[in-house]
Design a protein around this motif. Structure first.
Motif, PDB file in Angstrom:
ATOM      1  N   ASN A   1       5.326 -77.842 -87.752  1.00 19.68           N
ATOM      2  CA  ASN A   1       5.758 -77.690 -86.364  1.00 19.68           C
ATOM      3  C   ASN A   1       6.545 -78.909 -85.869  1.00 19.68           C
ATOM      4  O   ASN A   1       7.042 -78.912 -84.754  1.00 19.68           O
ATOM      5  CB  ASN A   1       4.613 -77.303 -85.424  1.00 19.68           C
ATOM      6  CG  ASN A   1       3.582 -78.373 -85.238  1.00 19.68           C
ATOM      7  OD1 ASN A   1       3.597 -79.401 -85.910  1.00 19.68           O
ATOM      8  ND2 ASN A   1       2.657 -78.124 -84.331  1.00 19.68           N
ATOM      9  N   SER A   2       6.730 -79.912 -86.724  1.00 14.22           N
ATOM     10  CA  SER A   2       7.631 -81.021 -86.382  1.00 14.22           C
ATOM     11  C   SER A   2       9.091 -80.563 -86.403  1.00 14.22           C
ATOM     12  O   SER A   2       9.967 -81.281 -85.942  1.00 14.22           O
ATOM     13  CB  SER A   2       7.439 -82.195 -87.343  1.00 14.22           C
ATOM     14  OG  SER A   2       7.819 -81.808 -88.646  1.00 14.22           O
ATOM     15  N   LEU A   3       9.341 -79.361 -86.928  1.00 14.70           N
ATOM     16  CA  LEU A   3      10.695 -78.795 -86.872  1.00 14.70           C
ATOM     17  C   LEU A   3      11.010 -78.296 -85.462  1.00 14.70           C
ATOM     18  O   LEU A   3      12.164 -78.056 -85.123  1.00 14.70           O
ATOM     19  CB  LEU A   3      10.840 -77.644 -87.876  1.00 14.70           C
ATOM     20  CG  LEU A   3      10.649 -78.005 -89.352  1.00 14.70           C
ATOM     21  CD1 LEU A   3      10.707 -76.758 -90.220  1.00 14.70           C
ATOM     22  CD2 LEU A   3      11.668 -79.035 -89.807  1.00 14.70           C
ATOM     23  N   LEU A   4       9.971 -78.156 -84.646  1.00 12.18           N
ATOM     24  CA  LEU A   4      10.123 -77.707 -83.260  1.00 12.18           C
ATOM     25  C   LEU A   4      10.156 -78.920 -82.335  1.00 12.18           C
ATOM     26  O   LEU A   4       9.663 -79.985 -82.693  1.00 12.18           O
ATOM     27  CB  LEU A   4       8.944 -76.807 -82.874  1.00 12.18           C
ATOM     28  CG  LEU A   4       8.718 -75.589 -83.769  1.00 12.18           C
ATOM     29  CD1 LEU A   4       7.393 -74.927 -83.427  1.00 12.18           C
ATOM     30  CD2 LEU A   4       9.874 -74.614 -83.638  1.00 12.18           C
ATOM     31  N   GLU A   5      10.690 -78.728 -81.156  1.00 15.00           N
ATOM     32  CA  GLU A   5      10.723 -79.828 -80.185  1.00 15.00           C
ATOM     33  C   GLU A   5       9.447 -79.837 -79.346  1.00 15.00           C
ATOM     34  O   GLU A   5       8.925 -78.784 -78.989  1.00 15.00           O
ATOM     35  CB  GLU A   5      11.949 -79.685 -79.287  1.00 15.00           C
ATOM     36  CG  GLU A   5      13.249 -79.917 -80.065  1.00 15.00           C
ATOM     37  CD  GLU A   5      14.466 -79.894 -79.177  1.00 15.00           C
ATOM     38  OE1 GLU A   5      14.417 -80.534 -78.113  1.00 15.00           O
ATOM     39  OE2 GLU A   5      15.450 -79.244 -79.550  1.00 15.00           O
TER      40      GLU A   5
END
Length: 171
Positions: free
Chosen positions: A95-99
């Motif tokens: 979820n680090s791909l999300l802001e």
């Protein structure tokens, strides 16, 4: 015949590209696209029982497991329940791909030693901002990953004879 103007890569870079392409979130990317991540990657070593991150922490990096084993756990009444065992060639902290995301689980090293490749969130966002095609490809992989997890969750729910209410997910 090879294009004389195409970029050539060192054997170590090609080895890293092969490793990355085996990981769900990078599988759609070509070598030229993968090369964007190389400067942002750094290796970090951990030992048994070391926590990589806790649930509810800000999602500050994507982790790729190069060596060792990691358990992803959730807190259930003061106990850590393992939801997934991560092995070599797999990623976590997706979820680090999300802001502005927060961790949904705790990551704990379960092998004597572990070697992780860390890609900071800010570096991923910089790559996404300047390369929309890379972002689109990785977001498609992330959506597929979450879809597969939802299918597993619903199958598990059906097999557990409804010991919890799925409606709670949306409250």
């Amino acid at each position: 015949m090879r294009n004389p103007f195409s970029k050539t890569y060192e054997p170590e870079e090609i080895k890293m590209f092969d490793f990355l392409q085996g990981i769900k979130f990078f599988e759609r990317l070509r070598m030229k696209e993968l090369a964007n991540f190389l400067p942002a990657m750094h290796v970090r070593k951990y030992v048994r029982d070391e926590v990589v991150f806790f649930s509810k922490d800000p999602s500050q990096a994507l982790y790729l497991l190069k060596k060792g084993q990691v358990n992803l756990t959730i807190d259930v009444r003061d106990n850590f329940e393992t939801i997934l065992e991560v092995n070599r060639g797999e990623a976590f902290g997706e979820n680090s791909l999300l802001e502005n995301a927060k961790r949904t689980y705790t990551a704990i090293i379960t092998s004597d030693e572990a070697e992780l490749i860390v890609i900071p969130h800010f570096a991923i966002q910089e790559i996404f901002d300047s390369n929309p095609k890379i972002k689109a490809k990785m977001m498609t992989s992330l959506a597929e990953y979450y879809n597969t997890n939802n299918q597993r969750l619903f199958r598990s729910y059906r097999e557990s004879f409804g010991f919890f209410s799925l409606r709670q997910m949306f409250e």
